[in-house]
Scaffold this motif. Structure first.
Motif, PDB file in Angstrom:
ATOM      1  N   THR A 298      29.324  41.557 -35.724  1.00 27.00           N
ATOM      2  CA  THR A 298      29.864  41.277 -34.387  1.00 27.00           C
ATOM      3  C   THR A 298      29.411  42.299 -33.341  1.00 27.00           C
TER       4      THR A 298
ATOM      5  N   LEU B 279      31.673  36.058 -29.462  1.00 33.91           N
ATOM      6  CA  LEU B 279      32.380  37.245 -29.947  1.00 33.91           C
ATOM      7  C   LEU B 279      33.701  36.849 -30.585  1.00 33.91           C
TER       8      LEU B 279
ATOM      9  N   GLY C 181      32.854  34.924 -33.845  1.00 36.50           N
ATOM     10  CA  GLY C 181      32.272  35.863 -34.806  1.00 36.50           C
ATOM     11  C   GLY C 181      33.317  36.822 -35.343  1.00 36.50           C
ATOM     12  N   TRP C 182      34.164  37.326 -34.470  1.00 37.66           N
ATOM     13  CA  TRP C 182      35.226  38.253 -34.886  1.00 37.66           C
ATOM     14  C   TRP C 182      36.196  37.550 -35.825  1.00 37.66           C
TER      15      TRP C 182
END
Length: 145
Positions: A47, A75, A78-79
Motif C-alpha cells: 500500500t 488506497l 488496497g489497505w
C-alpha cells in the motif's frame, strides 16, 4: 532516515510502526523462524506507493484531481485487502497452527503475540482515517461538479 528526519516523515506512531516491524524482521531473518508471518506483514507494504502518491498530490495542490480521487479509492481498497483482511487471515493462521507457533523460540513467540496485535491496531486506526478522508474527498468532489 526515520529518526534523522523525525518528525517530518511522521509522528511517534510512525517510529513505533517501523521500529516494531524492523525488530520482527531482524528476529525472523536471524532465527530462520516465523518467515511466513514476516512475508504476510511485508505484503502489507504494497500500500506504500498509494500513500506516497497521496502525499505528493496533496503537496502539489491536486486534492481535487481525478488522480487523487482514484488513488484514494485504490488506497482504501488496497489497505482493506493488504492490511485488514490479510491480518485477519494472519491471526486465523496463527490460531489454527498454534501448536507450531509455540515451537518458535521464546522471544519470537512472545513477539508474535504482542507485536502483531499492536501493528494490527495501528492499521485499523489508519484505515479508519483513510475511510473518513475518502468520504470527505468524495463529498467535496461531488459538490464541485
Amino acid at each position: 532516515m526515520i529518526i534523522y528526519n523525525f518528525p517530518a516523515l511522521g509522528g511517534m506512531e510512525y517510529v513505533l510502526h517501523h521500529g516494531l516491524s524492523m525488530f520482527s524482521i531482524i528476529q525472523s531473518l536471524l532465527s530462520g523462524q516465523a518467515l511466513i508471518y514476516i512475508l504476510m506483514v511485508l505484503f502489507s507494504e504494497s500500500t506504500t506507493p498509494f500513500v506516497n502518491l497521496r502525499w505528493y498530490l496533496d503537496v502539489a495542490g491536486q486534492k481535487l484531481s481525478k488522480l487523487y480521487i482514484f488513488n484514494g479509492v485504490a488506497l482504501f481498497l488496497g489497505w482493506l485487502v493488504a492490511r485488514i483482511l490479510l491480518f485477519v487471515y494472519f491471526f486465523y493462521h496463527m490460531f489454527i497452527h498454534f501448536d507450531q507457533v509455540k515451537e518458535v523460540y521464546p522471544l519470537g513467540f512472545y513477539s508474535l503475540l504482542t507485536v502483531s496485535p499492536v501493528l494490527s491496531l495501528m492499521n485499523i486506526f489508519w484505515f479508519w482515517k483513510i475511510a473518513k478522508g475518502l468520504v470527505k474527498t468524495l463529498k467535496k468532489a461531488g459538490h464541485n461538479e
